[in-house]
Design an enzyme around this catalytic site. Structure first.
Site, PDB file in Angstrom:
ATOM      1  N   TYR A 341       0.817  -1.216   0.000  1.00  0.00           N
ATOM      2  CA  TYR A 341       0.000   0.000   0.000  1.00  0.00           C
ATOM      3  C   TYR A 341       0.851   1.267   0.000  1.00  0.00           C
ATOM      4  O   TYR A 341       0.431   2.322   0.435  1.00  0.00           O
ATOM      5  CB  TYR A 341      -1.003  -0.002   1.148  1.00  0.00           C
ATOM      6  CG  TYR A 341      -2.151  -0.970   0.922  1.00  0.00           C
ATOM      7  CD1 TYR A 341      -3.208  -0.619   0.097  1.00  0.00           C
ATOM      8  CD2 TYR A 341      -2.155  -2.216   1.504  1.00  0.00           C
ATOM      9  CE1 TYR A 341      -4.242  -1.506  -0.142  1.00  0.00           C
ATOM     10  CE2 TYR A 341      -3.192  -3.116   1.264  1.00  0.00           C
ATOM     11  CZ  TYR A 341      -4.228  -2.751   0.440  1.00  0.00           C
ATOM     12  OH  TYR A 341      -5.258  -3.624   0.199  1.00  0.00           O
ATOM     13  N   GLN A 342       2.100   1.080  -0.440  1.00  0.00           N
ATOM     14  CA  GLN A 342       2.949   2.209  -0.825  1.00  0.00           C
ATOM     15  C   GLN A 342       3.285   3.210   0.295  1.00  0.00           C
ATOM     16  O   GLN A 342       3.620   4.353   0.023  1.00  0.00           O
ATOM     17  CB  GLN A 342       2.302   2.933  -2.015  1.00  0.00           C
ATOM     18  CG  GLN A 342       2.095   1.986  -3.197  1.00  0.00           C
ATOM     19  CD  GLN A 342       1.238   2.582  -4.276  1.00  0.00           C
ATOM     20  OE1 GLN A 342       0.036   2.362  -4.321  1.00  0.00           O
ATOM     21  NE2 GLN A 342       1.861   3.366  -5.136  1.00  0.00           N
ATOM     22  N   TRP A 347      -8.353   6.794   2.761  1.00  0.00           N
ATOM     23  CA  TRP A 347      -9.363   7.388   3.647  1.00  0.00           C
ATOM     24  C   TRP A 347      -9.252   6.792   5.048  1.00  0.00           C
ATOM     25  O   TRP A 347      -9.751   7.354   6.008  1.00  0.00           O
ATOM     26  CB  TRP A 347     -10.770   7.183   3.074  1.00  0.00           C
ATOM     27  CG  TRP A 347     -11.279   5.761   3.091  1.00  0.00           C
ATOM     28  CD1 TRP A 347     -10.627   4.660   2.652  1.00  0.00           C
ATOM     29  CD2 TRP A 347     -12.533   5.301   3.591  1.00  0.00           C
ATOM     30  NE1 TRP A 347     -11.407   3.542   2.820  1.00  0.00           N
ATOM     31  CE2 TRP A 347     -12.583   3.901   3.391  1.00  0.00           C
ATOM     32  CE3 TRP A 347     -13.642   5.921   4.170  1.00  0.00           C
ATOM     33  CZ2 TRP A 347     -13.675   3.116   3.764  1.00  0.00           C
ATOM     34  CZ3 TRP A 347     -14.729   5.137   4.528  1.00  0.00           C
ATOM     35  CH2 TRP A 347     -14.743   3.759   4.335  1.00  0.00           C
ATOM     36  N   ASP A 348      -8.573   5.657   5.152  1.00  0.00           N
ATOM     37  CA  ASP A 348      -8.342   5.012   6.448  1.00  0.00           C
ATOM     38  C   ASP A 348      -7.838   6.036   7.466  1.00  0.00           C
ATOM     39  O   ASP A 348      -8.206   6.008   8.636  1.00  0.00           O
ATOM     40  CB  ASP A 348      -7.268   3.921   6.338  1.00  0.00           C
ATOM     41  CG  ASP A 348      -7.487   2.935   5.195  1.00  0.00           C
ATOM     42  OD1 ASP A 348      -8.119   3.315   4.196  1.00  0.00           O
ATOM     43  OD2 ASP A 348      -7.007   1.794   5.294  1.00  0.00           O
ATOM     44  N   GLU A 489     -16.001  -1.610  -2.294  1.00  0.00           N
ATOM     45  CA  GLU A 489     -15.223  -1.510  -3.534  1.00  0.00           C
ATOM     46  C   GLU A 489     -15.580  -2.539  -4.598  1.00  0.00           C
ATOM     47  O   GLU A 489     -14.989  -2.524  -5.681  1.00  0.00           O
ATOM     48  CB  GLU A 489     -13.733  -1.587  -3.198  1.00  0.00           C
ATOM     49  CG  GLU A 489     -13.256  -0.361  -2.439  1.00  0.00           C
ATOM     50  CD  GLU A 489     -11.777  -0.392  -2.118  1.00  0.00           C
ATOM     51  OE1 GLU A 489     -11.231  -1.503  -1.985  1.00  0.00           O
ATOM     52  OE2 GLU A 489     -11.180   0.693  -1.987  1.00  0.00           O
ATOM     53  N   LYS A 604     -18.271  -5.779  -0.326  1.00  0.00           N
ATOM     54  CA  LYS A 604     -16.935  -6.110   0.182  1.00  0.00           C
ATOM     55  C   LYS A 604     -16.809  -5.691   1.648  1.00  0.00           C
ATOM     56  O   LYS A 604     -16.204  -6.355   2.466  1.00  0.00           O
ATOM     57  CB  LYS A 604     -15.889  -5.375  -0.653  1.00  0.00           C
ATOM     58  CG  LYS A 604     -14.469  -5.607  -0.178  1.00  0.00           C
ATOM     59  CD  LYS A 604     -13.473  -4.866  -1.050  1.00  0.00           C
ATOM     60  CE  LYS A 604     -12.049  -5.057  -0.551  1.00  0.00           C
ATOM     61  NZ  LYS A 604     -11.103  -4.208  -1.264  1.00  0.00           N
ATOM     62  N   GLN A 605     -17.351  -4.514   1.958  1.00  0.00           N
ATOM     63  CA  GLN A 605     -17.175  -3.953   3.297  1.00  0.00           C
ATOM     64  C   GLN A 605     -18.357  -3.038   3.619  1.00  0.00           C
ATOM     65  O   GLN A 605     -19.159  -2.718   2.742  1.00  0.00           O
ATOM     66  CB  GLN A 605     -15.871  -3.167   3.364  1.00  0.00           C
ATOM     67  CG  GLN A 605     -15.812  -1.989   2.412  1.00  0.00           C
ATOM     68  CD  GLN A 605     -14.390  -1.590   2.075  1.00  0.00           C
ATOM     69  OE1 GLN A 605     -13.836  -2.060   1.096  1.00  0.00           O
ATOM     70  NE2 GLN A 605     -13.812  -0.718   2.878  1.00  0.00           N
TER      71      GLN A 605
HETATM   72  O1  IFM Z   1      -8.954   2.054   2.081  1.00  0.00           O
HETATM   73  C1  IFM Z   1      -9.042   0.673   2.067  1.00  0.00           C
HETATM   74  C2  IFM Z   1     -10.253   0.281   1.285  1.00  0.00           C
HETATM   75  O2  IFM Z   1     -11.424   0.758   1.880  1.00  0.00           O
HETATM   76  C3  IFM Z   1     -10.341  -1.215   1.155  1.00  0.00           C
HETATM   77  N1  IFM Z   1      -9.136  -1.707   0.529  1.00  0.00           N
HETATM   78  C4  IFM Z   1      -7.938  -1.405   1.283  1.00  0.00           C
HETATM   79  C5  IFM Z   1      -7.787   0.085   1.472  1.00  0.00           C
HETATM   80  C6  IFM Z   1      -6.567   0.381   2.343  1.00  0.00           C
HETATM   81  O3  IFM Z   1      -6.759  -0.116   3.630  1.00  0.00           O
END
Ligand code: IFM
Length: 750
Positions: A341-342, A347-348, A489, A604-605
């Protein structure tokens, strides 16, 4: 080591609620062990690996700010040469330190992460085939007193007569995910220290590492320097009698030119000072920093040591991932635990990490939010490039705020073709998420100076962006947001995602509240800002109109359900378990464009439920109806999801369910339940959003905390075993202590 131990899961246990320990090491846990036992200080993160591990065992020391793009595609943090590297030979044969101990020693082996100060201890008893026996101890910490240093103490005690060779120095052959970042590494062994220096490929940063050590206990019979390829080591040979003990105090210091013009001088000064002070003194100087952090963030749970240890493990990681020393750096989605994740913010950062900091360490929250101001340029550039005005923040944001998320993220495992995901250009909620976090920071702290200096500009530019993105539907006389990707997502290219639309309205209204206050109370600031941003009365009028007319999907009067996006309810209604059976390959991506979830209601979430965490205008009945509907349809394919379900379950009185989701969320790393790879991409490492969310589950879920127009209220709904919860909050610059029981929450005298 304490005799008491409470099992956390099959791998870990705790002795005090302040530690996480393991008794055996299994190679299948190579990745997660290094992440879980990470030591860090927000400047660097050193993985919880054994001292003799190398690149194949995912050794890593990731340094904040060292962004580099080595393969032409992925920008990520650089991994520093490993200056803690140490290996052993006993009677001429290599002895791996991660060997599980043989039978008589079984119960004495352990590794322990002390959460009170981030000290990682490892102890092992080894017996070679020839019968030579020895006890090995190593401990290390990433100092909070001098962020550039990692002191390590390495001890060997002979339990039988043996010939021991210890090689210790720098291993420059490090693990990199996407290209070698420091190809020209120069290693040099000097009289009293070893140095490694090099430049990153694309960003041209200089990275310097020094290694120094002292040996006590037994004099080595022989000492030599061995430089080979990417390693420079000192090799010591000892002839040991039973009971002989050797202690090596080792120091790794790290600095990059991101930190200043002379990284060599900084790293060297750190080395000299630290060598002078010695290990014990360094540990002593480091401890008060953690005492102060825990004094602010700790949540003490009486009655349930298991929950206590889980919670503190997550809070520990939520702190060490945060660059509290800087206002130019983000919190990475995997923190400093790896390059996945670089090293970048999603948004986390605003929705999962910042609430804890805002409520407990507001100065730290201010610095992270300032990073968003410093990267506003990137957001303006992104909007412009895509044909919008204002600030469209990067979905994946590193040093400059320019979009780091590649257009092609995953690979279709069936065809090998690249998948064009639209995380970067359709997931617009990132901009209003930032507005939400800024406004929450202001509400909790009352720090108007932040709004005046930074916040207003960000929020105005976001309002401008949202207006330029919106589509005015004449026939319905309303503004819509179309072609979106909401928090869920798996569904791309959707219209009117409820979460996004509500947050957009919130952002526009916030912009207008700020505008009004500035105009009334600080007219010169208003004028200056309007001039700087070239804002006219028409802009403000546009925002006003859009705020009044943006379409907000409402709870259905008969079912109470809010539709996640237009047409969601017309999609096939099925379950994640059913979709699992449809997979042709277990690694298939479920989402856009052809994944199994795309034409179904499986998410997904959390998405609509996520909205309820941020917006408390909805009735309990609405929460209840939507939780019942969306929960069984959610796959929890993201580590962000379980915490939201825990909060809403707790709010709606489903305490057992909430507690299960609390465990699910808090164990994501300890149980390594999340995938370490997705669509061919490494995504292992610490899930920092889930770590920050642990705080929210307790505060917003089990304690039912709400803050409305300066009024703090609680509705505790504690899990069965929890008797009492004590915690601190910092409101309006004043720290207050609270105690919650089943019957209520009271403020304590401090
Ligand atoms: O920001 C999140 C995203 O909501 C779901 N995929 C992973 C990302 C980084 O945690």
């Amino acid at each position: 080591m304490s005799c008491f131990s409470l099992k956390i899961n099959d791998r870990y246990y705790t002795t005090t609620g302040w530690d996480i320990c393991e008794k055996t090491f299994t190679p299948e846990h190579l990745i997660s062990r290094g992440s879980n036992f990470l030591t860090g200080n927000g400047y660097l993160g050193y993985r919880g690996t054994f001292p003799d591990w190398r690149r194949d065992q995912y050794v890593g020391c990731f340094v904040s700010g060292t962004y580099d793009n080595a393969d032409g595609k992925w920008t990520e943090l650089s991994n520093a040469p490993n200056a803690l590297y140490t290996n052993l030979e006993v009677n001429g044969k290599s002895l791996p330190l991660s060997t599980n101990p043989p039978a008589p020693f079984k119960h004495k082996y352990y590794s322990r992460l002390n959460l009170q100060n981030g000290l990682l201890e490892m102890q092992n008893y080894c017996k070679t085939e020839e019968g030579a026996a020895l006890e090995i101890r190593a401990e290390r910490f990433a100092s909070y007193d001098d962020l550039h240093i990692i002191p390590m103490r390495f001890q060997v005690k002979a339990l039988s007569a043996l010939e021991l060779t210890v090689s210790t120095g720098i291993d420059g052959n490090v693990w990199d995910l996407n290209g070698i970042h420091i190809p020209d590494l120069q290693l040099q062994a000097h009289l009293n220290f070893i140095s490694a220096k090099g430049r990153t490929v694309q960003s041209g940063l200089t990275l310097v590492v020094y290694e120094g050590h002292s040996i006590s206990g037994v004099e080595p019979q022989q000492a030599e320097t061995v430089s080979q390829g990417q390693t420079a080591l000192r090799k010591y040979t000892f002839s040991l009698k039973p009971g002989d003990e050797i202690m090596i105090d080792k120091l790794m210091t790290v600095c990059s030119s991101f930190d200043g013009n002379n990284p060599e001088a900084t790293a060297f000064k750190s080395l000299e000072q630290a060598l002078d002070k010695g290990y014990e003194c360094l540990l002593e100087e480091h401890q008060p920093h953690w005492n102060k952090i825990w004094k602010n963030i700790d949540i003490k749970i009486t009655g349930d040591l298991f929950s206590q240890a889980l919670l503190r493990f997550n809070l520990y990681h939520a702190i060490i991932c945060a660059p509290l020393h800087s206002d130019s750096l983000p919190i990475g989605a995997r923190g400093l635990s790896c390059q996945a994740y670089q090293g970048a913010a999603f948004w986390d950062q605003e929705i999962y990490n910042l609430p804890m900091l805002t409520w407990t360490m507001p100065d730290a929250a201010r610095r992270i939010l300032t990073y968003r101001y410093k990267t506003l340029g990137g957001a303006l550039r992104k909007a412009k490039a895509l044909g919008y005005s204002g600030a469209f923040y990067a979905w994946v944001s590193g040093m400059t705020g320019d979009e780091l998320c590649p257009s092609f993220f995953f690979e279709d495992v069936l065809t090998g073709r690249k998948i064009r995901n639209h995380f970067n250009d359709w997931q617009i909620h990132i901009s209003p998420d930032i507005v939400y976090a800024i406004w929450q920071y202001y509400q909790v702290t009352g720090d108007w100076s932040f709004i005046e200096e930074y916040g207003a500009e960000i929020i105005f530019e976001v309002a401008r962006f949202l207006h330029s993105h919106a589509f005015y539907k004449k026939d319905r006389d309303r503004f819509e947001l179309i072609r979106l990707l909401g928090p869920d997502e798996y569904h791309e290219n959707v219209d009117n995602n409820a979460y996004t639309n509500y947050l957009a309205k919130f952002s526009l209204r916030t912009a207008l509240v700020i505008e009004e206050k500035l105009k009334k109370e600080m007219p010169s600031s208003h004028e200056q800002l309007s001039e700087k941003l070239k804002l006219t009365e028409t802009d403000f009028a546009n925002w006003r109109e859009m705020a009044a007319k943006i379409y907000l999907p409402q709870p259905d009067p008969s079912t109470g359900l809010i539709e996640q996006f237009d047409g969601y309810f017309t999609l096939e209604d099925t379950t994640p378990a059913d979709l699992q059976k449809r997979l042709l390959d277990k690694n298939e991506y479920w989402g856009w464009p052809n994944g199994v979830a795309v034409h179904t209601q499986v998410t997904k979430q959390a998405d609509v439920l996520q909205l309820f965490v941020l917006n408390n205008c909805f009735s309990l009945n609405t929460l209840e109806a939507n939780y019942r509907y969306y929960e069984p349809r959610c796959q929890h394919g993201s580590s962000l999801s379980a915490s939201v379900h825990a909060i809403i379950a707790a709010r709606t009185g489903r305490i057992e369910e909430a507690f299960n989701y609390f465990k699910h969320s808090c164990l994501v790393d300890l149980s390594a339940t999340a995938k370490a790879e997705s669509g061919g991409t490494f995504i292992g490492g610490i899930h920092t959003a889930a770590c920050g969310a642990a705080w929210q589950i307790v505060m917003l879920g089990f304690l039912g905390m709400e803050y409305n127009k300066g009024r703090l209220t609680f509705k505790p709904n504690l899990p069965e075993a929890w008797q009492e919860v004590t915690f601190k909050l910092c409101i309006g610059g004043r720290q207050k202590a609270f105690k919650a029981t089943r019957t209520g929450v009271e403020e304590l005298n401090q």
